[in-house]
Design a protein around this motif. Structure first.
Motif, PDB file in Angstrom:
ATOM      1  N   THR A  20       0.846  -1.190   0.000  1.00 21.94           N
ATOM      2  CA  THR A  20       0.000   0.000   0.000  1.00 21.94           C
ATOM      3  C   THR A  20       0.879   1.237   0.000  1.00 21.94           C
ATOM      4  O   THR A  20       2.000   1.219   0.517  1.00 21.94           O
ATOM      5  N   THR A  21       0.354   2.294  -0.560  1.00 22.57           N
ATOM      6  CA  THR A  21       0.989   3.602  -0.390  1.00 22.57           C
ATOM      7  C   THR A  21       0.545   4.144   0.968  1.00 22.57           C
ATOM      8  O   THR A  21      -0.434   3.663   1.560  1.00 22.57           O
ATOM      9  N   PRO A  22       1.235   5.150   1.496  1.00 20.84           N
ATOM     10  CA  PRO A  22       0.787   5.753   2.752  1.00 20.84           C
ATOM     11  C   PRO A  22      -0.653   6.247   2.687  1.00 20.84           C
ATOM     12  O   PRO A  22      -1.407   6.102   3.653  1.00 20.84           O
ATOM     13  N   GLU A  23      -1.050   6.822   1.551  1.00 20.58           N
ATOM     14  CA  GLU A  23      -2.422   7.305   1.414  1.00 20.58           C
ATOM     15  C   GLU A  23      -3.416   6.161   1.442  1.00 20.58           C
ATOM     16  O   GLU A  23      -4.466   6.243   2.105  1.00 20.58           O
ATOM     17  N   GLN A  24      -3.122   5.076   0.732  1.00 22.17           N
ATOM     18  CA  GLN A  24      -4.014   3.922   0.732  1.00 22.17           C
ATOM     19  C   GLN A  24      -4.127   3.305   2.126  1.00 22.17           C
ATOM     20  O   GLN A  24      -5.219   2.929   2.566  1.00 22.17           O
ATOM     21  N   ALA A  25      -3.008   3.223   2.839  1.00 23.22           N
ATOM     22  CA  ALA A  25      -3.026   2.665   4.188  1.00 23.22           C
ATOM     23  C   ALA A  25      -3.864   3.529   5.126  1.00 23.22           C
ATOM     24  O   ALA A  25      -4.602   3.015   5.975  1.00 23.22           O
ATOM     25  N   ASP A  26      -3.782   4.844   4.964  1.00 22.64           N
ATOM     26  CA  ASP A  26      -4.585   5.741   5.792  1.00 22.64           C
ATOM     27  C   ASP A  26      -6.080   5.565   5.496  1.00 22.64           C
ATOM     28  O   ASP A  26      -6.897   5.515   6.420  1.00 22.64           O
ATOM     29  N   LEU A  27      -6.432   5.454   4.216  1.00 20.74           N
ATOM     30  CA  LEU A  27      -7.836   5.239   3.846  1.00 20.74           C
ATOM     31  C   LEU A  27      -8.347   3.914   4.396  1.00 20.74           C
ATOM     32  O   LEU A  27      -9.466   3.829   4.934  1.00 20.74           O
ATOM     33  N   LEU A  28      -7.540   2.874   4.261  1.00 19.13           N
ATOM     34  CA  LEU A  28      -7.942   1.567   4.791  1.00 19.13           C
ATOM     35  C   LEU A  28      -8.126   1.608   6.304  1.00 19.13           C
ATOM     36  O   LEU A  28      -9.072   1.018   6.842  1.00 19.13           O
ATOM     37  N   ALA A  29      -7.228   2.286   6.990  1.00 20.31           N
ATOM     38  CA  ALA A  29      -7.337   2.387   8.443  1.00 20.31           C
ATOM     39  C   ALA A  29      -8.630   3.088   8.844  1.00 20.31           C
ATOM     40  O   ALA A  29      -9.317   2.673   9.784  1.00 20.31           O
ATOM     41  N   ARG A  30      -8.973   4.148   8.133  1.00 16.70           N
ATOM     42  CA  ARG A  30     -10.215   4.868   8.445  1.00 16.70           C
ATOM     43  C   ARG A  30     -11.446   4.004   8.173  1.00 16.70           C
ATOM     44  O   ARG A  30     -12.393   3.968   8.963  1.00 16.70           O
ATOM     45  N   TYR A  31     -11.424   3.318   7.040  1.00 18.20           N
ATOM     46  CA  TYR A  31     -12.551   2.455   6.699  1.00 18.20           C
ATOM     47  C   TYR A  31     -12.709   1.317   7.717  1.00 18.20           C
ATOM     48  O   TYR A  31     -13.810   1.056   8.217  1.00 18.20           O
ATOM     49  N   LEU A  32     -11.607   0.653   8.039  1.00 21.11           N
ATOM     50  CA  LEU A  32     -11.678  -0.459   8.991  1.00 21.11           C
ATOM     51  C   LEU A  32     -12.095   0.015  10.375  1.00 21.11           C
ATOM     52  O   LEU A  32     -12.817  -0.684  11.092  1.00 21.11           O
ATOM     53  N   GLY A  33     -11.648   1.207  10.763  1.00 20.43           N
ATOM     54  CA  GLY A  33     -12.075   1.753  12.051  1.00 20.43           C
ATOM     55  C   GLY A  33     -13.572   1.976  12.096  1.00 20.43           C
ATOM     56  O   GLY A  33     -14.235   1.650  13.084  1.00 20.43           O
ATOM     57  N   MET A  34     -14.124   2.538  11.022  1.00 23.98           N
ATOM     58  CA  MET A  34     -15.574   2.745  10.964  1.00 23.98           C
ATOM     59  C   MET A  34     -16.312   1.413  10.939  1.00 23.98           C
ATOM     60  O   MET A  34     -17.331   1.234  11.623  1.00 23.98           O
ATOM     61  N   LEU A  35     -15.812   0.469  10.157  1.00 25.21           N
ATOM     62  CA  LEU A  35     -16.482  -0.831  10.050  1.00 25.21           C
ATOM     63  C   LEU A  35     -16.489  -1.551  11.391  1.00 25.21           C
ATOM     64  O   LEU A  35     -17.510  -2.124  11.796  1.00 25.21           O
ATOM     65  N   GLU A  36     -15.379  -1.501  12.098  1.00 26.59           N
ATOM     66  CA  GLU A  36     -15.308  -2.139  13.411  1.00 26.59           C
ATOM     67  C   GLU A  36     -16.286  -1.477  14.383  1.00 26.59           C
ATOM     68  O   GLU A  36     -16.997  -2.160  15.134  1.00 26.59           O
ATOM     69  N   GLN A  37     -16.355  -0.152  14.349  1.00 34.02           N
ATOM     70  CA  GLN A  37     -17.239   0.579  15.262  1.00 34.02           C
ATOM     71  C   GLN A  37     -18.709   0.311  14.947  1.00 34.02           C
ATOM     72  O   GLN A  37     -19.503  -0.007  15.844  1.00 34.02           O
ATOM     73  N   TRP A  38     -19.091   0.437  13.696  1.00 32.15           N
ATOM     74  CA  TRP A  38     -20.493   0.215  13.315  1.00 32.15           C
ATOM     75  C   TRP A  38     -20.893  -1.250  13.513  1.00 32.15           C
ATOM     76  O   TRP A  38     -22.041  -1.545  13.826  1.00 32.15           O
ATOM     77  N   ASN A  39     -19.939  -2.150  13.315  1.00 29.58           N
ATOM     78  CA  ASN A  39     -20.240  -3.575  13.414  1.00 29.58           C
ATOM     79  C   ASN A  39     -20.676  -3.965  14.822  1.00 29.58           C
ATOM     80  O   ASN A  39     -21.431  -4.926  15.006  1.00 29.58           O
ATOM     81  N   ARG A  40     -20.215  -3.228  15.822  1.00 31.07           N
ATOM     82  CA  ARG A  40     -20.626  -3.525  17.194  1.00 31.07           C
ATOM     83  C   ARG A  40     -22.112  -3.265  17.405  1.00 31.07           C
ATOM     84  O   ARG A  40     -22.757  -3.874  18.256  1.00 31.07           O
ATOM     85  N   ARG A  41     -22.676  -2.340  16.609  1.00 29.08           N
ATOM     86  CA  ARG A  41     -24.080  -1.956  16.786  1.00 29.08           C
ATOM     87  C   ARG A  41     -25.031  -2.703  15.874  1.00 29.08           C
ATOM     88  O   ARG A  41     -26.171  -2.960  16.256  1.00 29.08           O
ATOM     89  N   MET A  42     -24.586  -3.048  14.674  1.00 22.14           N
ATOM     90  CA  MET A  42     -25.551  -3.604  13.723  1.00 22.14           C
ATOM     91  C   MET A  42     -25.063  -4.841  12.971  1.00 22.14           C
ATOM     92  O   MET A  42     -25.692  -5.269  12.014  1.00 22.14           O
ATOM     93  N   ASN A  43     -23.958  -5.429  13.368  1.00 17.75           N
ATOM     94  CA  ASN A  43     -23.525  -6.705  12.807  1.00 17.75           C
ATOM     95  C   ASN A  43     -23.484  -6.684  11.282  1.00 17.75           C
ATOM     96  O   ASN A  43     -24.164  -7.444  10.597  1.00 17.75           O
ATOM     97  N   LEU A  44     -22.657  -5.810  10.734  1.00 17.93           N
ATOM     98  CA  LEU A  44     -22.537  -5.682   9.287  1.00 17.93           C
ATOM     99  C   LEU A  44     -21.797  -6.852   8.655  1.00 17.93           C
ATOM    100  O   LEU A  44     -22.119  -7.285   7.549  1.00 17.93           O
ATOM    101  N   VAL A  45     -20.754  -7.329   9.331  1.00 21.19           N
ATOM    102  CA  VAL A  45     -19.939  -8.438   8.817  1.00 21.19           C
ATOM    103  C   VAL A  45     -19.670  -9.408   9.952  1.00 21.19           C
ATOM    104  O   VAL A  45     -19.868  -9.087  11.123  1.00 21.19           O
ATOM    105  N   GLY A  46     -19.176 -10.604   9.610  1.00 20.26           N
ATOM    106  CA  GLY A  46     -18.929 -11.623  10.617  1.00 20.26           C
ATOM    107  C   GLY A  46     -17.784 -11.318  11.571  1.00 20.26           C
ATOM    108  O   GLY A  46     -17.960 -11.344  12.796  1.00 20.26           O
ATOM    109  N   PRO A  47     -16.590 -10.995  11.063  1.00 20.40           N
ATOM    110  CA  PRO A  47     -15.459 -10.717  11.964  1.00 20.40           C
ATOM    111  C   PRO A  47     -15.709  -9.465  12.800  1.00 20.40           C
ATOM    112  O   PRO A  47     -16.334  -8.510  12.338  1.00 20.40           O
TER     113      PRO A  47
END
Length: 224
Positions: A20-47
């Motif tokens: 990844t480039t630094p920019e791509q890694a930053d975008l992925l980190a933001r996306y995964l952070g949101m997914l992890e947070q939202w997943n606690r409330r509404m079970n969007l994905v399995g992991p």
């Protein structure tokens, strides 16, 4: 559990054999952070942990970007991601492959809400969410005077592949002259059934890649 930041994401992606480039890694980190947070409330994905989300789900997007780079598509293609769910593979894919316009098509309101919130923070080019059915997405495009068929359709577990072929065929752009026709790319746990494909479809390409010690597959198909 490791903190979600660009450095940790870069190291985790490297363990998957990707870069990844630094920019791509930053975008992925933001996306995964949101997914992890939202997943606690509404079970969007399995992991539930971002590391597992990356290893089992985002890994598809990393390999898919390379696969799509080898496809012959019309310049400025229109891409439909059917049953986009929580934005997988589409949202991470757009961090690495940014050709044309990309529509994340999803009928479920909660998942639409998550994807729109994620895109508002990520600023991915020409990527948007369509709330509704796939047929309605094309109708909306036609009504707006834009495209009436797609150059690329991406599907992961949207419906069984044999039904998907009939469903997507009228949605794909036909080949004309020197312009390539539309392609359907299926993400599957199984290799393509080359001997069982109807003779009205061509298998353009296939590829396999590792996901947690198993092999997953891409099939690229084009109607005859």
């Amino acid at each position: 559990m490791a903190t979600i930041n660009a450095d940790n994401v870069t190291r985790s992606v490297a363990k998957l054999g990707r870069k990844t480039t630094p920019e791509q890694a930053d975008l992925l980190a933001r996306y995964l952070g949101m997914l992890e947070q939202w997943n606690r409330r509404m079970n969007l994905v399995g992991p539930s942990r971002w590391e597992d989300m990356l290893d089992s789900l985002v890994v598809d997007s990393l390999y898919l970007a390379e696969f799509l780079n080898d496809r012959t598509l019309r310049a400025d293609p229109l891409c439909l991601d059917l049953g986009a769910g929580a934005g997988l593979p589409g949202i991470p894919l757009r961090m690495f492959w940014q050709s044309g316009r990309y529509w994340l098509v999803e009928v479920r309101q909660k998942r639409v809400g998550f994807m729109r919130s994620a895109l508002a923070r990520l600023d991915l080019p020409r990527t948007e969410v369509f709330h509704g059915r796939a047929e309605d997405a094309l109708e909306r495009l036609q009504q707006s005077g834009q495209e009436s068929t797609a150059d690329l359709i991406v599907s992961k577990a949207f419906m069984p592949w044999d039904k998907l072929l009939d469903f997507t065929r009228p949605m794909l752009r036909p080949a004309t002259g020197d312009q390539a026709g539309g392609q359907l790319v299926i993400l599957s746990n199984d290799p393509p059934p080359e001997n069982d494909l109807p003779d009205t479809w061509n298998l353009m390409a296939a590829a396999s890649y590792p996901v947690q010690k198993k092999q997953h597959y891409f099939w690229a198909l084009s109607p005859c």
